[in-house]
Design a protein around this motif. Structure first.
Motif, PDB file in Angstrom:
ATOM      1  N   PHE A 127       1.034  -1.139   0.043  1.00 38.50           N
ATOM      2  CA  PHE A 127       0.036   0.096   0.151  1.00 38.50           C
ATOM      3  C   PHE A 127       0.746   1.094   0.190  1.00 38.50           C
ATOM      4  O   PHE A 127       0.531   2.405  -0.577  1.00 38.50           O
ATOM      5  N   VAL A 128       2.005   1.331   0.750  1.00 41.38           N
ATOM      6  CA  VAL A 128       2.935   2.418   0.714  1.00 41.38           C
ATOM      7  C   VAL A 128       3.414   2.732  -0.685  1.00 41.38           C
ATOM      8  O   VAL A 128       3.412   3.619  -1.318  1.00 41.38           O
ATOM      9  N   LYS A 129       3.825   1.651  -1.369  1.00 42.24           N
ATOM     10  CA  LYS A 129       4.532   1.737  -2.570  1.00 42.24           C
ATOM     11  C   LYS A 129       3.203   2.226  -3.823  1.00 42.24           C
ATOM     12  O   LYS A 129       3.725   2.770  -4.604  1.00 42.24           O
ATOM     13  N   ALA A 130       2.232   1.668  -3.566  1.00 41.61           N
ATOM     14  CA  ALA A 130       0.858   2.020  -4.439  1.00 41.61           C
ATOM     15  C   ALA A 130       0.829   3.538  -4.041  1.00 41.61           C
ATOM     16  O   ALA A 130       0.489   4.320  -5.108  1.00 41.61           O
ATOM     17  N   ALA A 131       0.771   3.949  -2.938  1.00 43.69           N
ATOM     18  CA  ALA A 131       0.480   5.103  -2.696  1.00 43.69           C
ATOM     19  C   ALA A 131       1.617   6.070  -3.352  1.00 43.69           C
ATOM     20  O   ALA A 131       1.283   7.244  -3.843  1.00 43.69           O
ATOM     21  N   ILE A 132       2.817   5.920  -3.055  1.00 48.31           N
ATOM     22  CA  ILE A 132       4.011   6.410  -3.809  1.00 48.31           C
ATOM     23  C   ILE A 132       3.666   6.444  -5.026  1.00 48.31           C
ATOM     24  O   ILE A 132       4.116   7.836  -5.724  1.00 48.31           O
ATOM     25  N   PHE A 133       3.536   5.390  -5.784  1.00 46.82           N
ATOM     26  CA  PHE A 133       3.495   5.307  -7.266  1.00 46.82           C
ATOM     27  C   PHE A 133       2.228   6.306  -7.794  1.00 46.82           C
ATOM     28  O   PHE A 133       2.504   7.281  -8.741  1.00 46.82           O
ATOM     29  N   THR A 134       1.050   6.317  -7.164  1.00 50.09           N
ATOM     30  CA  THR A 134      -0.010   7.085  -7.285  1.00 50.09           C
ATOM     31  C   THR A 134       0.376   8.566  -7.093  1.00 50.09           C
ATOM     32  O   THR A 134      -0.024   9.477  -8.047  1.00 50.09           O
ATOM     33  N   PHE A 135       1.224   8.977  -6.396  1.00 50.90           N
ATOM     34  CA  PHE A 135       1.645  10.581  -6.047  1.00 50.90           C
ATOM     35  C   PHE A 135       2.456  10.775  -7.075  1.00 50.90           C
ATOM     36  O   PHE A 135       2.279  11.892  -7.591  1.00 50.90           O
ATOM     37  N   LEU A 136       3.396  10.093  -7.423  1.00 50.11           N
ATOM     38  CA  LEU A 136       4.441  10.502  -8.498  1.00 50.11           C
ATOM     39  C   LEU A 136       3.768  10.376  -9.981  1.00 50.11           C
ATOM     40  O   LEU A 136       3.927  11.409 -10.615  1.00 50.11           O
ATOM     41  N   PHE A 137       2.682   9.498 -10.222  1.00 54.19           N
ATOM     42  CA  PHE A 137       1.801   9.631 -11.372  1.00 54.19           C
ATOM     43  C   PHE A 137       1.153  10.989 -11.433  1.00 54.19           C
ATOM     44  O   PHE A 137       1.129  11.549 -12.462  1.00 54.19           O
ATOM     45  N   PHE A 138       0.503  11.265 -10.162  1.00 56.37           N
ATOM     46  CA  PHE A 138      -0.149  12.808 -10.135  1.00 56.37           C
ATOM     47  C   PHE A 138       0.654  13.662 -10.515  1.00 56.37           C
ATOM     48  O   PHE A 138       0.291  14.825 -11.130  1.00 56.37           O
ATOM     49  N   CYS A 139       1.854  13.742  -9.901  1.00 57.63           N
ATOM     50  CA  CYS A 139       2.911  14.833 -10.134  1.00 57.63           C
ATOM     51  C   CYS A 139       3.237  15.011 -11.461  1.00 57.63           C
ATOM     52  O   CYS A 139       3.399  16.042 -12.021  1.00 57.63           O
ATOM     53  N   VAL A 140       3.669  13.875 -12.194  1.00 56.54           N
ATOM     54  CA  VAL A 140       3.929  13.875 -13.688  1.00 56.54           C
ATOM     55  C   VAL A 140       2.843  14.533 -14.387  1.00 56.54           C
ATOM     56  O   VAL A 140       2.967  15.217 -15.640  1.00 56.54           O
ATOM     57  N   VAL A 141       1.608  13.848 -14.202  1.00 56.29           N
ATOM     58  CA  VAL A 141       0.427  14.393 -14.910  1.00 56.29           C
ATOM     59  C   VAL A 141       0.140  16.084 -14.640  1.00 56.29           C
ATOM     60  O   VAL A 141      -0.088  16.533 -15.773  1.00 56.29           O
ATOM     61  N   THR A 142       0.485  16.299 -13.821  1.00 53.17           N
ATOM     62  CA  THR A 142       0.165  17.802 -13.429  1.00 53.17           C
ATOM     63  C   THR A 142       1.183  18.548 -14.231  1.00 53.17           C
ATOM     64  O   THR A 142       0.934  19.650 -14.832  1.00 53.17           O
ATOM     65  N   ILE A 143       2.480  18.190 -14.026  1.00 53.24           N
ATOM     66  CA  ILE A 143       3.559  18.896 -14.820  1.00 53.24           C
ATOM     67  C   ILE A 143       3.341  18.797 -16.160  1.00 53.24           C
ATOM     68  O   ILE A 143       3.313  19.940 -16.792  1.00 53.24           O
ATOM     69  N   VAL A 144       2.993  17.688 -16.665  1.00 53.55           N
ATOM     70  CA  VAL A 144       2.677  17.789 -18.273  1.00 53.55           C
ATOM     71  C   VAL A 144       1.519  18.651 -18.438  1.00 53.55           C
ATOM     72  O   VAL A 144       1.603  19.554 -19.633  1.00 53.55           O
ATOM     73  N   SER A 145       0.434  18.673 -17.942  1.00 47.22           N
ATOM     74  CA  SER A 145      -0.555  19.500 -18.128  1.00 47.22           C
ATOM     75  C   SER A 145      -0.351  21.040 -17.716  1.00 47.22           C
ATOM     76  O   SER A 145      -0.738  21.858 -18.841  1.00 47.22           O
ATOM     77  N   GLN A 146       0.660  21.327 -16.967  1.00 47.79           N
ATOM     78  CA  GLN A 146       1.137  22.585 -16.868  1.00 47.79           C
ATOM     79  C   GLN A 146       1.559  23.016 -18.060  1.00 47.79           C
ATOM     80  O   GLN A 146       1.744  24.343 -18.461  1.00 47.79           O
ATOM     81  N   GLN A 147       2.619  22.204 -18.498  1.00 47.98           N
ATOM     82  CA  GLN A 147       3.531  22.575 -19.473  1.00 47.98           C
ATOM     83  C   GLN A 147       2.714  22.776 -20.907  1.00 47.98           C
ATOM     84  O   GLN A 147       2.743  23.933 -21.416  1.00 47.98           O
ATOM     85  N   PHE A 148       1.383  22.182 -21.341  1.00 48.44           N
ATOM     86  CA  PHE A 148       0.620  22.330 -22.173  1.00 48.44           C
ATOM     87  C   PHE A 148       0.005  23.814 -22.047  1.00 48.44           C
ATOM     88  O   PHE A 148      -0.291  24.531 -22.757  1.00 48.44           O
ATOM     89  N   GLN A 149      -0.427  24.112 -20.743  1.00 45.78           N
ATOM     90  CA  GLN A 149      -1.076  25.130 -20.585  1.00 45.78           C
ATOM     91  C   GLN A 149      -0.099  26.644 -20.753  1.00 45.78           C
ATOM     92  O   GLN A 149      -0.491  27.595 -21.280  1.00 45.78           O
ATOM     93  N   PHE A 150       1.204  26.397 -20.421  1.00 43.16           N
ATOM     94  CA  PHE A 150       2.208  27.516 -20.422  1.00 43.16           C
ATOM     95  C   PHE A 150       2.440  27.751 -22.086  1.00 43.16           C
ATOM     96  O   PHE A 150       2.381  28.771 -22.553  1.00 43.16           O
ATOM     97  N   ASN A 151       2.557  26.681 -22.811  1.00 41.85           N
ATOM     98  CA  ASN A 151       2.526  26.729 -24.202  1.00 41.85           C
ATOM     99  C   ASN A 151       1.378  27.525 -24.776  1.00 41.85           C
ATOM    100  O   ASN A 151       1.563  28.508 -25.667  1.00 41.85           O
ATOM    101  N   GLU A 152       0.261  27.154 -24.386  1.00 42.09           N
ATOM    102  CA  GLU A 152      -0.978  27.772 -25.035  1.00 42.09           C
ATOM    103  C   GLU A 152      -0.953  29.324 -24.463  1.00 42.09           C
ATOM    104  O   GLU A 152      -1.224  30.157 -25.291  1.00 42.09           O
ATOM    105  N   ILE A 153      -0.435  29.562 -23.147  1.00 43.27           N
ATOM    106  CA  ILE A 153      -0.664  30.830 -22.937  1.00 43.27           C
ATOM    107  C   ILE A 153       0.519  31.617 -23.642  1.00 43.27           C
ATOM    108  O   ILE A 153       0.321  32.963 -23.922  1.00 43.27           O
ATOM    109  N   ARG A 154       1.593  31.161 -24.008  1.00 48.91           N
ATOM    110  CA  ARG A 154       2.774  31.802 -24.532  1.00 48.91           C
ATOM    111  C   ARG A 154       2.397  32.292 -25.929  1.00 48.91           C
ATOM    112  O   ARG A 154       2.729  33.346 -26.507  1.00 48.91           O
TER     113      ARG A 154
END
Length: 120
Positions: free
Chosen positions: A36-63
């Motif tokens: 469960f600890v590994k699953a929680a860490i994996f979920t958190f890291l996946f969420f972080c990666v998805v958030t970063i990619v989403s923000q990059q797309f938004q940044f490019n559109e705004i630019r």
């Protein structure tokens, strides 16, 4: 007496089984907790990666939007400068003729106007 010895051995054996069972339960619990600890860490890291990619797309559109708006601002500033130049000119006969031609589509009596219907 023999039956009491066997019952004591049986009780000791059951106690040892219980002890082994408790140890196995602790190991299973530890493995489940570890999973469960590994699953929680994996979920958190996946969420972080998805958030970063989403923000990059938004940044490019705004630019891109910013660049297009800056171009529009520059063209409007040029238009403002032209209009200010026009306003700063004196109101004389040449100015009146220019405004009549541009705004009112007037022409001089001796002029011949040719209209072009082609799209530029």
């Amino acid at each position: 007496m023999l039956s009491s010895v066997f019952s004591i051995l049986h009780i000791n054996q059951q106690a040892s089984y219980r002890a082994v069972g408790i140890n196995m339960a602790k190991k299973n619990l530890k493995l489940k907790t570890n999973f469960f600890v590994k699953a929680a860490i994996f979920t958190f890291l996946f969420f972080c990666v998805v958030t970063i990619v989403s923000q990059q797309f938004q940044f490019n559109e705004i630019r891109k939007s910013k660049e297009s708006l800056e171009k529009e601002i520059n063209t409007l500033n040029l238009d403002i400068e032209e209009l200010n130049d026009t306003l700063s000119q004196p109101v004389d006969e040449r100015y009146i003729k220019r405004v009549a031609r541009a705004m009112l589509d007037y022409h001089m009596p001796e002029e011949i106007l040719f209209y072009n219907d082609l799209i530029k």
